[in-house]
Design a protein around this motif. Sequence first.
Motif, PDB file in Angstrom:
ATOM      1  N   ALA A  33       3.152  14.297  -7.422  1.00 25.38           N
ATOM      2  CA  ALA A  33       1.672  14.096  -6.710  1.00 25.38           C
ATOM      3  C   ALA A  33       1.288  12.335  -6.714  1.00 25.38           C
ATOM      4  CB  ALA A  33       0.915  15.123  -5.740  1.00 25.38           C
ATOM      5  N   SER A  34       0.782  11.753  -5.894  1.00 25.19           N
ATOM      6  CA  SER A  34      -0.509  10.328  -5.766  1.00 25.19           C
ATOM      7  C   SER A  34      -1.286  10.505  -4.481  1.00 25.19           C
ATOM      8  CB  SER A  34      -0.050   8.720  -5.457  1.00 25.19           C
ATOM      9  OG  SER A  34       0.826   9.282  -4.150  1.00 25.19           O
ATOM     10  N   GLY A  35      -2.309  10.152  -5.276  1.00 27.18           N
ATOM     11  CA  GLY A  35      -3.283   9.728  -4.542  1.00 27.18           C
ATOM     12  C   GLY A  35      -4.254   8.901  -4.688  1.00 27.18           C
ATOM     13  N   ASP A  36      -5.831   8.872  -4.243  1.00 26.95           N
ATOM     14  CA  ASP A  36      -6.632   7.718  -3.735  1.00 26.95           C
ATOM     15  C   ASP A  36      -6.147   5.920  -4.186  1.00 26.95           C
ATOM     16  OD1 ASP A  36      -8.071   9.559  -3.198  1.00 26.95           O
ATOM     17  OD2 ASP A  36      -9.467   9.666  -5.165  1.00 26.95           O
ATOM     18  N   PRO A  37      -5.109   6.008  -3.232  1.00 21.64           N
ATOM     19  CA  PRO A  37      -4.890   4.559  -3.207  1.00 21.64           C
ATOM     20  C   PRO A  37      -5.870   3.550  -3.235  1.00 21.64           C
ATOM     21  CG  PRO A  37      -3.546   5.952  -1.241  1.00 21.64           C
ATOM     22  CD  PRO A  37      -4.484   6.653  -2.308  1.00 21.64           C
ATOM     23  N   GLN A  38      -5.835   1.942  -4.396  1.00 20.68           N
ATOM     24  CA  GLN A  38      -6.127   0.887  -4.667  1.00 20.68           C
ATOM     25  C   GLN A  38      -6.140   0.209  -4.233  1.00 20.68           C
ATOM     26  OE1 GLN A  38      -9.800   2.176  -5.322  1.00 20.68           O
ATOM     27  NE2 GLN A  38      -9.142   4.322  -5.417  1.00 20.68           N
ATOM     28  N   PRO A  39      -6.456  -1.029  -3.736  1.00 17.69           N
ATOM     29  CA  PRO A  39      -5.666  -1.369  -3.650  1.00 17.69           C
ATOM     30  C   PRO A  39      -4.908  -2.678  -4.692  1.00 17.69           C
ATOM     31  CG  PRO A  39      -7.606  -2.112  -2.854  1.00 17.69           C
ATOM     32  CD  PRO A  39      -7.670  -2.046  -3.384  1.00 17.69           C
ATOM     33  N   ASP A  40      -5.139  -2.587  -6.068  1.00 20.12           N
ATOM     34  CA  ASP A  40      -4.135  -2.736  -7.067  1.00 20.12           C
ATOM     35  C   ASP A  40      -3.869  -1.225  -8.293  1.00 20.12           C
ATOM     36  OD1 ASP A  40      -7.139  -2.197  -8.185  1.00 20.12           O
ATOM     37  OD2 ASP A  40      -7.411  -3.846  -9.609  1.00 20.12           O
ATOM     38  N   GLY A  41      -4.382   0.045  -7.437  1.00 19.85           N
ATOM     39  CA  GLY A  41      -3.883   0.933  -8.526  1.00 19.85           C
ATOM     40  C   GLY A  41      -3.299   2.557  -7.209  1.00 19.85           C
ATOM     41  N   VAL A  42      -2.950   3.053  -8.533  1.00 23.42           N
ATOM     42  CA  VAL A  42      -3.217   4.474  -8.214  1.00 23.42           C
ATOM     43  C   VAL A  42      -2.933   5.316  -8.533  1.00 23.42           C
ATOM     44  CG1 VAL A  42      -0.514   4.641  -7.878  1.00 23.42           C
ATOM     45  CG2 VAL A  42      -1.595   5.735  -5.998  1.00 23.42           C
ATOM     46  N   MET A  43      -3.347   6.716  -8.916  1.00 20.32           N
ATOM     47  CA  MET A  43      -4.183   7.881  -9.311  1.00 20.32           C
ATOM     48  C   MET A  43      -1.926   9.272  -9.550  1.00 20.32           C
ATOM     49  SD  MET A  43      -5.459   9.435 -12.241  1.00 20.32           S
ATOM     50  CE  MET A  43      -6.652   9.468 -11.857  1.00 20.32           C
ATOM     51  N   LEU A  44      -0.978   9.292 -10.151  1.00 20.90           N
ATOM     52  CA  LEU A  44       0.086   9.702 -10.359  1.00 20.90           C
ATOM     53  C   LEU A  44      -0.281  11.137 -11.100  1.00 20.90           C
ATOM     54  CD1 LEU A  44       2.145   6.494 -11.045  1.00 20.90           C
ATOM     55  CD2 LEU A  44       0.815   7.586  -8.804  1.00 20.90           C
ATOM     56  N   TRP A  45       0.520  11.692 -10.176  1.00 20.44           N
ATOM     57  CA  TRP A  45       0.485  13.561 -11.025  1.00 20.44           C
ATOM     58  C   TRP A  45       1.384  14.416 -11.353  1.00 20.44           C
ATOM     59  CZ3 TRP A  45       1.318  18.022  -9.493  1.00 20.44           C
ATOM     60  CH2 TRP A  45       0.981  19.324  -9.837  1.00 20.44           C
ATOM     61  N   THR A  46       1.372  15.268 -11.845  1.00 21.90           N
ATOM     62  CA  THR A  46       2.737  16.009 -11.999  1.00 21.90           C
ATOM     63  C   THR A  46       2.094  17.415 -13.027  1.00 21.90           C
ATOM     64  OG1 THR A  46       4.867  16.211 -12.138  1.00 21.90           O
ATOM     65  CG2 THR A  46       3.892  15.260 -14.874  1.00 21.90           C
ATOM     66  N   ARG A  47       3.071  18.192 -13.061  1.00 17.43           N
ATOM     67  CA  ARG A  47       2.501  19.515 -13.844  1.00 17.43           C
ATOM     68  C   ARG A  47       4.054  19.621 -14.508  1.00 17.43           C
ATOM     69  NH1 ARG A  47       2.990  25.767 -13.392  1.00 17.43           N
ATOM     70  NH2 ARG A  47       1.288  26.457 -15.080  1.00 17.43           N
ATOM     71  N   ALA A  48       4.332  18.943 -15.746  1.00 20.76           N
ATOM     72  CA  ALA A  48       4.685  19.298 -16.556  1.00 20.76           C
ATOM     73  C   ALA A  48       4.945  20.916 -17.787  1.00 20.76           C
ATOM     74  CB  ALA A  48       4.631  18.397 -17.093  1.00 20.76           C
ATOM     75  N   VAL A  49       5.729  21.517 -17.758  1.00 23.45           N
ATOM     76  CA  VAL A  49       6.019  22.673 -17.947  1.00 23.45           C
ATOM     77  C   VAL A  49       7.497  23.233 -18.664  1.00 23.45           C
ATOM     78  CG1 VAL A  49       6.240  25.606 -18.170  1.00 23.45           C
ATOM     79  CG2 VAL A  49       4.910  24.168 -16.261  1.00 23.45           C
TER      80      VAL A  49
END
Length: 291
Positions: A33-49
């Motif tokens: 998933a990704s979230g809260d996009p900014q003009p120069d950045g974004v948060m990336l996510w996963t769950r790695a088991v």
Amino acid sequence: SSSTFFFTLSSSRMLSAQPPEDSAALDFPQGVASGDPQPDGVMLWTRAVPRHATDKPVKLLLQLSRDRDFSTILLQEQVSTGVDSDYTVRSYVDGLSADTQYYYRFIGGELDGEMSFSRTGRTRTAPLQGQPRRVNLAFASCQNYEQASYGSWARMLADDNAAAEEDRLHFVLHLGDFIYEQIWFELPDGSPNPRAIPPFPNGVENDTNRYAVSLADYRHLYKVYLSDPYLQEARANWPFICTWDDHEFSNDNYQSYVTYEGKRVLDAQRKLNANRAWFEFIPAVLDQLDD
């Protein structure tokens, strides 16, 4: 959080996908998933088991590219996670171009000669502030897992795939109730629930429902909700901008007070449990308040 990382894109370079030698084979059961996009950045996510239980930190690679096939890799960084964060990992990447689409994935170690890959996620940055730009948004809220099969997410994905490029979605606003902390035994009309949520690790049960109380309970809800293929695909397709409503913590709550059965009860530890699980499973960019 020990599983939150910050990276800045510097320059394009040729890189090969080689996870650390001691990286375990991984599964990614809740996707990316990704979230809260900014003009120069974004948060990336996963769950790695890890496929085989371990008490050691789990090491994996994050890759970012402008191309779906990752023919040119813009960023490759090692990240890690572990049982303390329920194997979730959040990586904020800045130095990106505004209003630009990117692809990302996570890579774990080998099993039977094959590296373990997450699904590929697609994200994009926000336009520059003040930039004249048509932005296509969808919004969602109140997604009760047990009461439906998320046909709305399926329809949103299908409509977007069929749309002309200029009409496709850029971002999804999620306005809260990403989970429901309460699990009712039947629908309001007395009919059976279409889907079942497995029992809580802890939880409390009353005459009409059971509800989450512990950190393990709230994590359990996010993992079950994110097992849905349509919700998982939506999070992999678009950056989400999320806020919360009451059910992320407790129905009709007030600050740290719960209000079940008309009673006001201070339940601060439970609020902390709910907030922590939200932070672990929702890729949000949070501001720090000075003083």
